[in-house]
Scaffold this motif. Structure first.
Motif, PDB file in Angstrom:
ATOM      1  N   ILE A 135       5.072  22.209   5.644  1.00  0.00           N
ATOM      2  CA  ILE A 135       5.059  23.443   4.862  1.00  0.00           C
ATOM      3  C   ILE A 135       6.500  23.779   4.513  1.00  0.00           C
ATOM      4  O   ILE A 135       7.423  23.497   5.289  1.00  0.00           O
ATOM      5  CB  ILE A 135       4.373  24.597   5.630  1.00  0.00           C
ATOM      6  N   ASN A 136       6.689  24.382   3.328  1.00  0.00           N
ATOM      7  CA  ASN A 136       8.030  24.795   2.928  1.00  0.00           C
ATOM      8  C   ASN A 136       8.114  26.316   2.890  1.00  0.00           C
ATOM      9  O   ASN A 136       7.142  27.013   3.219  1.00  0.00           O
ATOM     10  CB  ASN A 136       8.434  24.160   1.584  1.00  0.00           C
ATOM     11  N   ASP A 137       9.274  26.846   2.493  1.00  0.00           N
ATOM     12  CA  ASP A 137       9.471  28.299   2.471  1.00  0.00           C
ATOM     13  C   ASP A 137       8.573  29.005   1.471  1.00  0.00           C
ATOM     14  O   ASP A 137       8.360  30.210   1.566  1.00  0.00           O
ATOM     15  CB  ASP A 137      10.936  28.629   2.166  1.00  0.00           C
ATOM     16  N   GLU A 138       8.055  28.285   0.499  1.00  0.00           N
ATOM     17  CA  GLU A 138       7.143  28.859  -0.497  1.00  0.00           C
ATOM     18  C   GLU A 138       5.688  28.788  -0.038  1.00  0.00           C
ATOM     19  O   GLU A 138       4.775  29.067  -0.795  1.00  0.00           O
ATOM     20  CB  GLU A 138       7.317  28.138  -1.838  1.00  0.00           C
ATOM     21  N   LYS A 139       5.491  28.368   1.212  1.00  0.00           N
ATOM     22  CA  LYS A 139       4.156  28.243   1.816  1.00  0.00           C
ATOM     23  C   LYS A 139       3.282  27.225   1.079  1.00  0.00           C
ATOM     24  O   LYS A 139       2.068  27.395   0.965  1.00  0.00           O
ATOM     25  CB  LYS A 139       3.485  29.598   1.932  1.00  0.00           C
ATOM     26  N   GLN A 140       3.930  26.178   0.601  1.00  0.00           N
ATOM     27  CA  GLN A 140       3.225  25.056  -0.010  1.00  0.00           C
ATOM     28  C   GLN A 140       3.105  23.963   1.045  1.00  0.00           C
ATOM     29  O   GLN A 140       4.035  23.735   1.820  1.00  0.00           O
ATOM     30  CB  GLN A 140       4.000  24.543  -1.220  1.00  0.00           C
ATOM     31  N   TYR A 141       1.981  23.278   1.074  1.00  0.00           N
ATOM     32  CA  TYR A 141       1.705  22.257   2.072  1.00  0.00           C
ATOM     33  C   TYR A 141       1.856  20.862   1.483  1.00  0.00           C
ATOM     34  O   TYR A 141       1.690  20.665   0.282  1.00  0.00           O
ATOM     35  CB  TYR A 141       0.281  22.416   2.610  1.00  0.00           C
ATOM     36  N   SER A 142       2.114  19.905   2.369  1.00  0.00           N
ATOM     37  CA  SER A 142       2.215  18.514   1.955  1.00  0.00           C
ATOM     38  C   SER A 142       1.704  17.604   3.063  1.00  0.00           C
ATOM     39  O   SER A 142       1.991  17.823   4.240  1.00  0.00           O
ATOM     40  CB  SER A 142       3.675  18.163   1.640  1.00  0.00           C
ATOM     41  N   LEU A 143       0.962  16.599   2.676  1.00  0.00           N
ATOM     42  CA  LEU A 143       0.554  15.524   3.578  1.00  0.00           C
ATOM     43  C   LEU A 143       1.724  14.545   3.628  1.00  0.00           C
ATOM     44  O   LEU A 143       2.226  14.134   2.579  1.00  0.00           O
ATOM     45  CB  LEU A 143      -0.696  14.849   3.013  1.00  0.00           C
ATOM     46  N   TRP A 144       2.172  14.159   4.833  1.00  0.00           N
ATOM     47  CA  TRP A 144       3.381  13.357   4.956  1.00  0.00           C
ATOM     48  C   TRP A 144       3.181  12.245   5.990  1.00  0.00           C
ATOM     49  O   TRP A 144       2.780  12.529   7.115  1.00  0.00           O
ATOM     50  CB  TRP A 144       4.539  14.256   5.381  1.00  0.00           C
ATOM     51  N   SER A 204       7.160  20.632  10.008  1.00  0.00           N
ATOM     52  CA  SER A 204       5.836  20.167  10.395  1.00  0.00           C
ATOM     53  C   SER A 204       5.048  21.304  11.038  1.00  0.00           C
ATOM     54  O   SER A 204       5.567  22.020  11.898  1.00  0.00           O
ATOM     55  CB  SER A 204       5.962  18.999  11.377  1.00  0.00           C
ATOM     56  N   VAL A 205       3.800  21.477  10.598  1.00  0.00           N
ATOM     57  CA  VAL A 205       2.920  22.491  11.185  1.00  0.00           C
ATOM     58  C   VAL A 205       1.676  21.871  11.821  1.00  0.00           C
ATOM     59  O   VAL A 205       0.890  22.565  12.451  1.00  0.00           O
ATOM     60  CB  VAL A 205       2.506  23.567  10.150  1.00  0.00           C
ATOM     61  N   CYS A 206       1.504  20.582  11.648  1.00  0.00           N
ATOM     62  CA  CYS A 206       0.388  19.860  12.243  1.00  0.00           C
ATOM     63  C   CYS A 206       0.815  18.409  12.284  1.00  0.00           C
ATOM     64  O   CYS A 206       1.213  17.852  11.265  1.00  0.00           O
ATOM     65  CB  CYS A 206      -0.869  20.043  11.397  1.00  0.00           C
ATOM     66  N   SER A 213      -4.817  11.819  11.991  1.00  0.00           N
ATOM     67  CA  SER A 213      -5.337  10.955  10.937  1.00  0.00           C
ATOM     68  C   SER A 213      -5.179  11.647   9.586  1.00  0.00           C
ATOM     69  O   SER A 213      -5.006  12.867   9.492  1.00  0.00           O
ATOM     70  CB  SER A 213      -6.821  10.644  11.175  1.00  0.00           C
ATOM     71  N   ARG A 214      -5.262  10.864   8.533  1.00  0.00           N
ATOM     72  CA  ARG A 214      -5.151  11.405   7.175  1.00  0.00           C
ATOM     73  C   ARG A 214      -6.241  12.452   6.940  1.00  0.00           C
ATOM     74  O   ARG A 214      -5.986  13.532   6.414  1.00  0.00           O
ATOM     75  CB  ARG A 214      -5.257  10.262   6.166  1.00  0.00           C
ATOM     76  N   GLU A 215      -7.450  12.138   7.357  1.00  0.00           N
ATOM     77  CA  GLU A 215      -8.573  13.056   7.176  1.00  0.00           C
ATOM     78  C   GLU A 215      -8.358  14.373   7.921  1.00  0.00           C
ATOM     79  O   GLU A 215      -8.623  15.449   7.376  1.00  0.00           O
ATOM     80  CB  GLU A 215      -9.876  12.399   7.637  1.00  0.00           C
ATOM     81  N   GLU A 216      -7.879  14.298   9.163  1.00  0.00           N
ATOM     82  CA  GLU A 216      -7.629  15.522   9.935  1.00  0.00           C
ATOM     83  C   GLU A 216      -6.566  16.388   9.265  1.00  0.00           C
ATOM     84  O   GLU A 216      -6.692  17.617   9.213  1.00  0.00           O
ATOM     85  CB  GLU A 216      -7.187  15.180  11.358  1.00  0.00           C
ATOM     86  N   CYS A 217      -5.520  15.748   8.736  1.00  0.00           N
ATOM     87  CA  CYS A 217      -4.460  16.495   8.066  1.00  0.00           C
ATOM     88  C   CYS A 217      -4.956  17.115   6.763  1.00  0.00           C
ATOM     89  O   CYS A 217      -4.625  18.263   6.451  1.00  0.00           O
ATOM     90  CB  CYS A 217      -3.248  15.604   7.831  1.00  0.00           C
ATOM     91  N   ILE A 218      -5.738  16.383   6.010  1.00  0.00           N
ATOM     92  CA  ILE A 218      -6.299  16.937   4.775  1.00  0.00           C
ATOM     93  C   ILE A 218      -7.203  18.124   5.101  1.00  0.00           C
ATOM     94  O   ILE A 218      -7.157  19.154   4.420  1.00  0.00           O
ATOM     95  CB  ILE A 218      -7.027  15.851   3.968  1.00  0.00           C
ATOM     96  N   MET A 229       0.841  -1.182   0.000  1.00  0.00           N
ATOM     97  CA  MET A 229       0.000   0.000   0.000  1.00  0.00           C
ATOM     98  C   MET A 229       0.888   1.249   0.000  1.00  0.00           C
ATOM     99  O   MET A 229       1.899   1.310   0.676  1.00  0.00           O
ATOM    100  CB  MET A 229      -0.917   0.006   1.218  1.00  0.00           C
ATOM    101  N   ASN A 230       0.458   2.239  -0.730  1.00  0.00           N
ATOM    102  CA  ASN A 230       1.143   3.517  -0.783  1.00  0.00           C
ATOM    103  C   ASN A 230       1.018   4.197   0.582  1.00  0.00           C
ATOM    104  O   ASN A 230      -0.096   4.443   1.054  1.00  0.00           O
ATOM    105  CB  ASN A 230       0.512   4.371  -1.877  1.00  0.00           C
ATOM    106  N   PRO A 231       2.133   4.533   1.253  1.00  0.00           N
ATOM    107  CA  PRO A 231       2.044   5.128   2.596  1.00  0.00           C
ATOM    108  C   PRO A 231       1.380   6.507   2.606  1.00  0.00           C
ATOM    109  O   PRO A 231       0.945   6.973   3.647  1.00  0.00           O
ATOM    110  CB  PRO A 231       3.496   5.223   3.051  1.00  0.00           C
ATOM    111  N   PHE A 232       1.260   7.148   1.446  1.00  0.00           N
ATOM    112  CA  PHE A 232       0.614   8.451   1.369  1.00  0.00           C
ATOM    113  C   PHE A 232      -0.902   8.331   1.242  1.00  0.00           C
ATOM    114  O   PHE A 232      -1.611   9.329   1.289  1.00  0.00           O
ATOM    115  CB  PHE A 232       1.169   9.247   0.179  1.00  0.00           C
ATOM    116  N   GLU A 233      -1.385   7.123   1.083  1.00  0.00           N
ATOM    117  CA  GLU A 233      -2.826   6.910   0.893  1.00  0.00           C
ATOM    118  C   GLU A 233      -3.431   5.945   1.907  1.00  0.00           C
ATOM    119  O   GLU A 233      -4.556   5.495   1.733  1.00  0.00           O
ATOM    120  CB  GLU A 233      -3.080   6.405  -0.528  1.00  0.00           C
ATOM    121  N   ASN A 234      -2.711   5.635   2.964  1.00  0.00           N
ATOM    122  CA  ASN A 234      -3.193   4.699   3.974  1.00  0.00           C
ATOM    123  C   ASN A 234      -4.245   5.387   4.855  1.00  0.00           C
ATOM    124  O   ASN A 234      -3.914   6.277   5.641  1.00  0.00           O
ATOM    125  CB  ASN A 234      -2.024   4.210   4.837  1.00  0.00           C
ATOM    126  N   PRO A 235      -5.505   4.994   4.760  1.00  0.00           N
ATOM    127  CA  PRO A 235      -6.552   5.652   5.550  1.00  0.00           C
ATOM    128  C   PRO A 235      -6.401   5.433   7.050  1.00  0.00           C
ATOM    129  O   PRO A 235      -6.955   6.188   7.842  1.00  0.00           O
ATOM    130  CB  PRO A 235      -7.849   5.035   5.024  1.00  0.00           C
TER     131      PRO A 235
END
Length: 69
Positions: free
Chosen positions: A15-24, A36-38, A42-47, A1-7
């Motif tokens: 967040i990076n210096d360009e203020k872009q966000y990523s689920l990790w 890390s800013v959060c 859970s995946r849902e809470e982060c999204i 399973m893709n670790p970025f899609e595990n429910p």
């Protein structure tokens, strides 16, 4: 399973210096240039966090340049 899609996984919001966000996945080291800013939620809470806070999809440098014009 893709670790970025595990429910059932736990995640961070990065967040990076360009203020872009990523689920990790929480078990993977945070890459250089990101912080890390959060965390360990859970995946849902982060999204939901990303949807609430990332209102301008433009990189910060582009937004600043466009706002100066």
């Amino acid at each position: 399973m893709n670790p970025f899609e595990n429910p059932d996984g736990t995640y961070l919001v990065l967040i990076n210096d360009e203020k872009q966000y990523s689920l990790w996945p929480a078990f993977i080291d945070v890459p250089a240039g990101w912080k890390s800013v959060c965390g360990e939620k859970s995946r849902e809470e982060c999204i939901n966090f990303i949807e609430e806070h990332w209102l301008d999809m433009r990189p910060a440098s582009l937004a600043e340049a466009m706002d100066r014009s």
